[in-house]
Design a protein around this motif. Sequence first.
Motif: not given
Length: 163
Positions: A74-103
Amino acid sequence: MGRTVEILTGKAELCRSIMGALPDWFSEPEVIEASALAVEDLPVFGYVEADVVTAMIALKPHLPDAVEIALIATRPEYHGRGAGRHLVDAAERFAHASGARLLTVKTLAPRGRDEPQFEATRRFYDWTGFVRAEVFPKLWHEDHPCLFMVKPLAGMQPGETTL
């Protein structure tokens, strides 16, 4: 409030831009360049606020059962504003759609130094549900021990049964 989008073009340039703005985490130019080249062939998602990609995540499928977060930044001026959490959520959705059980993710393990930036990274992964699974002292370099973290994904997978 921002939104998560899949990045299809300009992945290497985006990677260089964000990693280059984070010298406390990514101080070695060769690591930034290797990462930039690697993300070109990986699924990449960005978090966008006011038409600026403020953060990115690159995913490396290890199918059938796991998807690795190869890079998140995350760009430093945006740290702590939730972008990382949203991206981990996107990773989980991608993993689920791929049939994975682990991130999974690899990050720098504690090395007995005052490194608040890396402690913050480990706390972020703890907070988002990852479990510290194993330390590989020499996977990357003897001065850069690797902490391997795993997040089991919720829900049953197709064809899975319980006992």
